[in-house]
Design an enzyme around this catalytic site. Structure first.
Site, PDB file in Angstrom:
ATOM      1  CB  ALA A 116      32.452  33.672  39.832  1.00 48.72           C
ATOM      2  CE1 TYR A 145      34.615  42.781  41.309  1.00 51.64           C
ATOM      3  CE2 TYR A 145      32.318  43.057  40.661  1.00 51.64           C
ATOM      4  CZ  TYR A 145      33.308  42.307  41.252  1.00 51.64           C
ATOM      5  OH  TYR A 145      33.014  41.083  41.791  1.00 51.64           O
ATOM      6  CG  HIS A 154      40.836  38.366  42.730  1.00 55.15           C
ATOM      7  ND1 HIS A 154      39.972  37.634  41.954  1.00 55.15           N
ATOM      8  CD2 HIS A 154      41.680  37.465  43.299  1.00 55.15           C
ATOM      9  CE1 HIS A 154      40.267  36.358  42.049  1.00 55.15           C
ATOM     10  NE2 HIS A 154      41.302  36.220  42.857  1.00 55.15           N
ATOM     11  CG  ASN A 194      40.063  38.894  37.741  1.00 52.70           C
ATOM     12  OD1 ASN A 194      39.455  38.000  38.335  1.00 52.70           O
ATOM     13  ND2 ASN A 194      39.764  40.169  37.879  1.00 52.70           N
ATOM     14  N   PRO A 253      34.989  35.247  33.598  1.00 52.26           N
ATOM     15  CG  PRO A 253      33.815  33.852  35.030  1.00 52.26           C
ATOM     16  CD  PRO A 253      35.159  34.026  34.385  1.00 52.26           C
ATOM     17  NE  ARG A 285      33.180  41.562  46.715  1.00 54.26           N
ATOM     18  CZ  ARG A 285      32.936  41.293  45.431  1.00 54.26           C
ATOM     19  NH1 ARG A 285      33.952  41.075  44.590  1.00 54.26           N
ATOM     20  NH2 ARG A 285      31.688  41.244  44.989  1.00 54.26           N
TER      21      ARG A 285
END
Ligand code: DQA
Length: 149
Positions: A77, A23, A100, A74, A10, A107
């Site tokens: 979330a 990103y 990732h 990947n 997502p 984070r």
């Protein structure tokens, strides 16, 4: 030639414009093209798929049994929430490398936990788009070693 699925979850369709400070500027299309080119260079045929839907990602993992020898995933979330994705990976006899762009361990605390980490071959994070290149290299090596043993 071995066939590999690069599967993105997502919000990764928005790469390039999504939080570039986290990103980067690289779009999903650029990452997919990079994966195809790097795959060719190391002897892997790379196909790719992106979905924002958990069930579609699960279907893609199930379907990969018939068509691919491994998956670079990947899960976005869903990494941090999805027992269903973990179960899907556990249910197929396919090596999966978790990838990732960002270093999830540097984070927010909720990103430190990966539901899928216990069932993947390994996790690569924090290298931006290059994480995918490293994951393809790791998967190629893993498949070579599995074939030899
Ligand atoms: C991500 C990290 C996740 O925590 C986040 O939800 C994403 C992207 C990454 O590639 O850094 O969507 O998987």
């Amino acid at each position: 030639m071995r066939s590999i699925l690069v599967l993105n979850g997502p919000n990764l369709n928005l790469l390039g414009t999504r939080q570039p400070e986290v990103y980067g500027q690289t779009t999903l299309k650029m990452i997919e093209d990079l994966c195809v080119a790097h795959g060719e260079a190391i002897g892997l045929r790379v196909e790719h798929l992106q979905s924002n839907h958990e069930g579609a990602l699960i279907d893609a993992i199930h379907n990969a049994r018939e068509t691919h020898e491994g998956v670079v995933l990947n899960a976005g979330a869903y990494t941090h929430t999805s027992i269903a994705l973990m179960d899907a990976i556990s249910s197929v006899q396919l090596p999966v490398i978790e990838v990732h762009l960002s270093n999830i361990h540097a984070r927010e605390p909720f990103r430190h936990k990966s539901c899928i980490a216990p069932v993947v071959v390994g996790q690569i994070c924090g290298f931006g788009a290059h994480s995918y290149v490293l994951a393809l290299d790791a998967l190629a090596k893993h498949l070579e070693e599995s074939a030899a043993s």
